[in-house]
Write an enzyme that holds these catalytic residues in place. Structure first.
Site, PDB file in Angstrom:
ATOM      1  N   ASP A 185       0.865  -1.172   0.000  1.00 23.60           N
ATOM      2  CA  ASP A 185       0.000   0.000   0.000  1.00 23.60           C
ATOM      3  C   ASP A 185       0.910   1.233   0.000  1.00 23.60           C
ATOM      4  O   ASP A 185       2.125   1.139   0.190  1.00 23.60           O
ATOM      5  CB  ASP A 185      -0.983  -0.011   1.176  1.00 23.60           C
ATOM      6  CG  ASP A 185      -2.217   0.836   0.852  1.00 23.60           C
ATOM      7  OD1 ASP A 185      -2.165   1.628  -0.116  1.00 23.60           O
ATOM      8  OD2 ASP A 185      -3.229   0.743   1.564  1.00 23.60           O
TER       9      ASP A 185
HETATM   10  C1  BGC Z   1      -5.051   3.205  -0.125  1.00 27.58           C
HETATM   11  C2  BGC Z   1      -5.197   2.154  -1.190  1.00 27.58           C
HETATM   12  C3  BGC Z   1      -5.083   2.800  -2.555  1.00 27.58           C
HETATM   13  C4  BGC Z   1      -3.736   3.470  -2.631  1.00 27.58           C
HETATM   14  C5  BGC Z   1      -3.439   4.094  -3.995  1.00 27.58           C
HETATM   15  C6  BGC Z   1      -3.820   4.050  -0.319  1.00 27.58           C
HETATM   16  O1  BGC Z   1      -3.816   5.151   0.518  1.00 27.58           O
HETATM   17  O2  BGC Z   1      -5.038   2.577   1.140  1.00 27.58           O
HETATM   18  O3  BGC Z   1      -6.412   1.478  -1.044  1.00 27.58           O
HETATM   19  O4  BGC Z   1      -5.260   1.856  -3.554  1.00 27.58           O
HETATM   20  O5  BGC Z   1      -3.678   4.485  -1.653  1.00 27.58           O
HETATM   21  O6  BGC Z   1      -4.191   5.205  -4.222  1.00 27.58           O
END
Ligand code: BGC
Length: 772
Positions: A304
């Site tokens: 993540d």
């Molecule tokens: C989120 C993810 C997301 C990623 C990319 C993160 O802050 O937890 O779910 O896909 O950002 O935008």
């Protein structure tokens, strides 16, 4: 003691205990050896041959993902981070980019990777297509309320179509985190509280995004996230600690991830949270032992956003280099926005701290998905400007969004059939800041959408011209412009519009009050401790009620709310979530009865925040009832009931349904090959056509590990004309009757079970059967 005949069906889970102590050393058995199931040999040969000519830096480059940057169509950046990213792209040191969108920009980055780098390996382009790309469909929690798997699959397919036309070939969806805590803002992004429903929806979404052929230019790779436990963050506070036992992990949290894997999801995302002391990103048990080895997942895992370096804050990694070592060894294949792989992996390999096999395995997984997408055949296959123009925001896409929106609306309450509204001769006062809000229905994951592009409730209701409609705001929910990144400021003081709204309510036959949360009040980083109507809205509702009792409350929100006062006083309540671009049209069509609602809650609505986490599949405890009335020594609150206000699976229709003749065949089935057939007769006893979600729950009364008082094990969406009858049949087998015991074995145990069938989780239509 009952005779515990245990049938073990091998699901191959390793002992959980080993997962509690994952080692940082490279695993004895690399997943690459196990990932050969169902792979395309032609693609495998191509991946191997490419891999054999790649330098270690190029392989590590595949594991590196960058966020979108600079004005891509402008001049090449001369210095700073952007120049470095450009340089890395042209060296083939970037495997993926996220948040680059639109054919023009995607083409520009792809061109650097393909035409300037030594091997010309194309990028995989990721984006959060969570519920639509530019045309928004309802938030995932709302779609889940439809219990309509075909519609949900179609919604994902339509989103893939629009996103792929804009150059995107990988979505960071579906989020399959089960959560029982409405305080957690990200419940809007999931399928609710139940692992069975959640698994079916996970499969539908994966199939929708990926289609039957990933190489088509209108399908995109899906991503099951966030592995694992993110929905169980303590006290519902985003990013908080997660500590759960093996039973919850195996029986509640894992099932939708497993279902997504079996449905062929090509990528996974790990998670910000720690799980039982080990951050998910550095968790070898989750990523290698369970996902890659036991489940034979052959795609790749992306971290993540920044979650590798966050392991330093967690107190698990010493520094960036240590974070890279831990993440790689634990099985994270791609680094999103931590920059630690590109900085440190090559050195770590030289130092022998990360084996080259691990790099090979990760690069191989990433290249495999790129081949499957057909990117090596044509890196620009998603980059057709004419197609982008034709598809983006097309009539068909909006029609699909409208259809899904109508299917997502839950009728919570409808005393004296106040709804549907008559189409003429009625004077209506439409009240609430959200009623004219064209932005909030887009939800919080709507980066590709134009601001203020949704159809508002006001616009939807204006289509019905034979009634008099007076709109007055009453109050705003929030102050100023809301945004994805900053805290939403709630209006807690400005009641200057109250008087006008009260006058309008006084003079109207019916009040339609549209209240709830603004779009950016739920979603990531949006945990709340109070779940009532935010700001001055509760007060507004009570003032309106003083002058007119005929109120229809339309709720716009991204999570279950506490609605105790409204439930006691307001005759009709419609849960309309955040329904996307076509929100207002969908709501108006349901209000006026042009669409008969059939959705059912995928999450329990609490009576009070103090009950949270609250869920229908709870355990009985040793003291489920007072032994003597009036005594306190039983599991309860002194100041509130135990039950939720609206139970899981609840939802009304403009018609009524009757359940009769519950029959069970195979009453004395054997645990070795359990085979139970449950049938029930469903009649539409009302005056109009309607759809009912027939739900089947079981209770295993006595087991080697305590079982929930009810567990959903089947459902069917049935459409019936007025007075029509249909027999609905379900089958129960070892997959639905078993569970993971505390030795991580899948078991079906002998004993008495009760089966419940009905239109919600509190149905009383039930019968017993035995497993011998
Ligand atoms: C989120 C993810 C997301 C990623 C990319 C993160 O802050 O937890 O779910 O896909 O950002 O935008």
């Amino acid at each position: 003691m009952k005779n515990r005949t245990i049938i073990i069906i091998v699901f191959g889970l390793v002992l959980f205990i080993s997962g509690c102590n994952p080692s940082n050393e490279s695993p004895k058995t690399l997943a690459v050896e196990n990932a050969s199931v169902g792979l395309n040999s032609e693609i495998e040969a191509k991946v191997d041959s490419l891999l054999s000519i790649m330098t270690i830096e190029e392989k590590i480059g595949q594991m590196n993902q960058y966020n979108g940057f600079w004005d891509l169509t402008g001049p090449k950046p001369a210095e700073g981070d952007e120049a470095k990213k450009y340089e890395h792209l042209s060296k083939g040191w970037v495997g993926s980019m996220l948040n680059v969108r639109g054919v023009k920009d995607v083409k520009a980055v792809q061109k650097i990777a393909v035409e300037e780098s030594r091997l010309g390996i194309p990028l995989i382009i990721g984006f959060d297509v969570i519920h639509g790309y530019k045309t928004m469909s309802p938030i995932p929690l709302a779609e889940s309320a439809s219990w309509d798997l075909k519609a949900i699959e179609k919604s994902a397919a339509v989103a893939a179509q629009e996103a792929s036309a804009a150059g995107i070939n990988w979505t960071f969806a579906p989020m399959v985190d089960i959560s029982r805590d409405a305080r957690w803002g990200r419940v809007m992004e999931g399928a609710g509280e139940d692992p069975f429903l959640g698994s079916k929806i996970a499969i539908a979404r994966v199939k929708g995004f990926q289609g039957d052929n990933l190489a088509k230019n209108n399908t995109i790779a899906a991503c099951a996230k966030h592995f694992a436990g993110y929905g169980f963050s303590e006290s519902g506070r985003d990013y908080n600690t997660v500590d759960v036992g093996s039973s919850t992990l195996n029986n509640i949290i894992f099932p939708p991830f497993r279902a997504a894997t079996d449905a062929g999801v090509r990528t996974f995302m790990n998670s910000f949270n720690e799980l039982n002391g080990i951050p998910a990103t550095g968790n070898k048990f989750l990523q290698r032992d369970i996902l890659k080895n036991d489940w034979k997942f052959s795609g790749f895992i992306v971290s993540d956003w920044g979650s590798m370096t966050e392991m330093i804050n967690h107190g698990y990694a010493e520094d960036d280099k240590d974070a890279a070592k831990i993440a790689a060894n634990a099985g994270s294949d791609m680094d999103m926005e931590s920059y630690v792989y590109i900085e440190h992996l090559a050195t770590l390999v030289k130092e022998g701290k990360v084996k080259e096999d691990i790099i090979n395995d990760a690069a191989k997984r990433i290249l495999r998905v790129k081949y499957e997408l057909g990117l090596f055949d044509d890196p620009y296959k998603y980059c057709d400007e004419a197609r982008e123009k034709e598809i983006t925001g097309s009539k068909e896409i909006h029609e699909a969004a409208l259809d899904m929106a109508k299917k997502s609306i839950v009728l919570l309450k409808n005393d004296n059939n106040l709804l549907p509204l008559k189409k003429e001769g009625v004077s209506i006062a439409l009240i609430g800041g959200l009623a004219s809000d064209k932005d909030s229905p887009l939800g919080s994951w709507r980066i590709g959408a134009d601001d203020n592009s949704a159809v508002s409730v006001l616009e939807g209701m204006q289509q019905y011209k034979e009634n008099s409609l007076l709109y007055t705001k009453g109050a705003d929910v929030s102050i100023g412009k809301t945004s994805f990144v900053s805290e939403t400021k709630i209006n807690t003081t400005d009641k200057s519009g109250f008087e006008e709204a009260i006058q309008a309510a006084k003079n109207a036959d019916i009040v339609v009050a549209v209240l709830g949360e603004v779009g950016f009040q739920s979603g990531e980083g949006r945990s709340r401790t109070a779940l009532g109507l935010p700001g001055v809205q509760q007060e507004l509702l009570e003032e309106l009620y003083k002058v007119n009792n005929n109120i229809v409350l339309v709720l716009n929100n991204g999570r279950p709310l506490v609605l105790d006062w409204a439930d006691k006083h307001i005759p009709a309540i419609l849960e309309a979530w955040q329904l996307g671009s076509q929100s207002g049209n969908a709501i108006a069509q349901v209000l006026y009865g042009d669409y008969n609602p059939s959705a059912k809650l995928p999450m329990s609505f609490p009576r009070s925040v103090g009950q949270v986490p609250i869920y229908y599949n709870y355990k009985n405890t040793g003291r489920p009832k007072a032994s003597d009335p009036g005594t306190v020594f039983w599991t309860h609150y002194s100041d509130e009931q135990n039950t939720p206000l609206y139970v899981f699976g609840h939802g009304l229709s403009y018609t009524t349904f009757e359940y009769k003749d519950l029959k069970i065949e195979g009453i004395n089935t054997s645990s070795a090959t359990p085979n139970i057939k449950v049938s029930v007769t469903l009649t539409n006893s009302g005056e109009r056509q309607g759809k009912e979600v027939v739900q089947l729950y079981i209770r295993d009364h006595f087991a080697s590990v305590t079982r929930p008082v009810k567990e959903l094990k089947g459902f069917e969406l049935v459409s019936l004309e007025s007075k029509e009858t249909k027999q609905v049949t379900f089958e129960l087998d070892s997959e639905t009757l078993g569970f993971f015991n505390n030795q991580n074995e899948w078991v079906v145990e002998s004993g008495t079970f009760t089966v419940f069938v009905g239109g919600s989780s509190d149905t009383s239509t039930k019968a017993d059967f035995e497993i011998k």
